[in-house]
Design a protein around this motif. Structure first.
Motif, PDB file in Angstrom:
ATOM      1  N   TYR A  30       9.582  45.414  43.870  1.00 50.93           N
ATOM      2  CA  TYR A  30       8.862  46.569  43.340  1.00 50.93           C
ATOM      3  C   TYR A  30       7.681  46.203  42.446  1.00 50.93           C
ATOM      4  O   TYR A  30       6.939  47.094  42.028  1.00 50.93           O
ATOM      5  N   GLY A  31       7.554  44.933  42.099  1.00 51.83           N
ATOM      6  CA  GLY A  31       6.482  44.537  41.204  1.00 51.83           C
ATOM      7  C   GLY A  31       6.802  44.770  39.740  1.00 51.83           C
ATOM      8  O   GLY A  31       5.976  44.568  38.869  1.00 51.83           O
ATOM      9  N   GLY A  32       7.996  45.216  39.452  1.00 50.60           N
ATOM     10  CA  GLY A  32       8.444  45.474  38.082  1.00 50.60           C
ATOM     11  C   GLY A  32       9.891  45.918  38.110  1.00 50.60           C
ATOM     12  O   GLY A  32      10.518  45.953  39.171  1.00 50.60           O
ATOM     13  N   LEU A  33      10.393  46.273  36.947  1.00 47.30           N
ATOM     14  CA  LEU A  33      11.784  46.713  36.863  1.00 47.30           C
ATOM     15  C   LEU A  33      11.864  48.229  36.933  1.00 47.30           C
ATOM     16  O   LEU A  33      11.059  48.934  36.316  1.00 47.30           O
ATOM     17  N   LEU A  34      12.855  48.720  37.657  1.00 50.27           N
ATOM     18  CA  LEU A  34      13.095  50.155  37.699  1.00 50.27           C
ATOM     19  C   LEU A  34      13.840  50.560  36.428  1.00 50.27           C
ATOM     20  O   LEU A  34      14.643  49.798  35.884  1.00 50.27           O
ATOM     21  N   ILE A  61      27.971  46.133  35.532  1.00 52.33           N
ATOM     22  CA  ILE A  61      27.706  47.468  36.080  1.00 52.33           C
ATOM     23  C   ILE A  61      26.409  47.454  36.876  1.00 52.33           C
ATOM     24  O   ILE A  61      26.322  48.058  37.946  1.00 52.33           O
ATOM     25  N   LEU A  62      25.401  46.760  36.367  1.00 53.83           N
ATOM     26  CA  LEU A  62      24.136  46.648  37.106  1.00 53.83           C
ATOM     27  C   LEU A  62      24.374  45.996  38.459  1.00 53.83           C
ATOM     28  O   LEU A  62      23.887  46.481  39.484  1.00 53.83           O
ATOM     29  N   SER A  92      19.087  39.938  39.249  1.00 51.36           N
ATOM     30  CA  SER A  92      18.716  41.332  39.502  1.00 51.36           C
ATOM     31  C   SER A  92      17.261  41.590  39.141  1.00 51.36           C
ATOM     32  O   SER A  92      16.523  42.225  39.904  1.00 51.36           O
ATOM     33  N   PHE A  93      16.843  41.112  37.972  1.00 55.05           N
ATOM     34  CA  PHE A  93      15.469  41.343  37.533  1.00 55.05           C
ATOM     35  C   PHE A  93      14.471  40.637  38.444  1.00 55.05           C
ATOM     36  O   PHE A  93      13.442  41.215  38.798  1.00 55.05           O
ATOM     37  N   ASP A  94      14.765  39.405  38.825  1.00 55.78           N
ATOM     38  CA  ASP A  94      13.866  38.678  39.730  1.00 55.78           C
ATOM     39  C   ASP A  94      13.711  39.418  41.056  1.00 55.78           C
ATOM     40  O   ASP A  94      12.602  39.540  41.572  1.00 55.78           O
ATOM     41  N   ARG A  95      14.824  39.906  41.577  1.00 61.99           N
ATOM     42  CA  ARG A  95      14.777  40.626  42.856  1.00 61.99           C
ATOM     43  C   ARG A  95      13.950  41.909  42.742  1.00 61.99           C
ATOM     44  O   ARG A  95      13.125  42.207  43.606  1.00 61.99           O
ATOM     45  N   GLN A  96      14.161  42.672  41.676  1.00 60.49           N
ATOM     46  CA  GLN A  96      13.404  43.915  41.520  1.00 60.49           C
ATOM     47  C   GLN A  96      11.922  43.645  41.308  1.00 60.49           C
ATOM     48  O   GLN A  96      11.081  44.361  41.846  1.00 60.49           O
ATOM     49  N   ARG A  97      11.623  42.622  40.540  1.00 60.95           N
ATOM     50  CA  ARG A  97      10.206  42.298  40.330  1.00 60.95           C
ATOM     51  C   ARG A  97       9.541  41.863  41.636  1.00 60.95           C
ATOM     52  O   ARG A  97       8.379  42.174  41.882  1.00 60.95           O
ATOM     53  N   GLU A  98      10.302  41.153  42.464  1.00 58.70           N
ATOM     54  CA  GLU A  98       9.762  40.710  43.761  1.00 58.70           C
ATOM     55  C   GLU A  98       9.534  41.904  44.686  1.00 58.70           C
ATOM     56  O   GLU A  98       8.502  41.995  45.344  1.00 58.70           O
ATOM     57  N   GLY A 129      17.462  37.385  28.951  1.00 53.90           N
ATOM     58  CA  GLY A 129      18.169  36.740  27.851  1.00 53.90           C
ATOM     59  C   GLY A 129      19.074  35.600  28.282  1.00 53.90           C
ATOM     60  O   GLY A 129      20.042  35.274  27.602  1.00 53.90           O
ATOM     61  N   GLY A 130      18.784  35.005  29.433  1.00 52.43           N
ATOM     62  CA  GLY A 130      19.585  33.887  29.919  1.00 52.43           C
ATOM     63  C   GLY A 130      20.811  34.288  30.714  1.00 52.43           C
ATOM     64  O   GLY A 130      21.550  33.422  31.191  1.00 52.43           O
ATOM     65  N   ASP A 131      21.059  35.580  30.881  1.00 51.41           N
ATOM     66  CA  ASP A 131      22.214  36.035  31.660  1.00 51.41           C
ATOM     67  C   ASP A 131      21.918  35.852  33.151  1.00 51.41           C
ATOM     68  O   ASP A 131      20.924  36.384  33.660  1.00 51.41           O
TER      69      ASP A 131
END
Length: 80
Positions: free
Chosen positions: A27-31, A43-44, A19-25, A11-13
């Motif tokens: 794990y291949g997706g979001l946890l 908090i994330l 965080s999302f880019d790192r997890q996708r890189e 959402g532009g945050d």
């Protein structure tokens, strides 16, 4: 159906994007915990920093960390 909705788009945050880019890189997706904690990006980010601190503390041998993660996931009934 989850009790808390899961957020999968940043959402532009900038915190969520990083965080999302790192997890996708990695794990291949979001946890799932990240999708729930995304309701409060600070908090994330703090949870990610805590996890990194544990890994980098040197208190556990690096070879032992994956076994600890697997054991905790097993105890919690999470497929890992």
């Amino acid at each position: 159906m989850p009790r808390v909705s899961e957020i999968e788009e940043d959402g532009g945050d900038p915190i969520l994007k990083a965080s999302f880019d790192r997890q996708r890189e990695i794990y291949g997706g979001l946890l799932n915990p990240a999708k729930v904690m995304a309701h409060c990006p600070p908090i994330l980010r703090a949870a990610a920093i805590l996890g990194q601190s544990i890994e980098q503390s040197g208190l556990l041998p690096k070879a032992l960390l994956p076994l600890v993660y697997l054991r905790v996931a097993t105890i919690n009934g999470c497929p890992f």
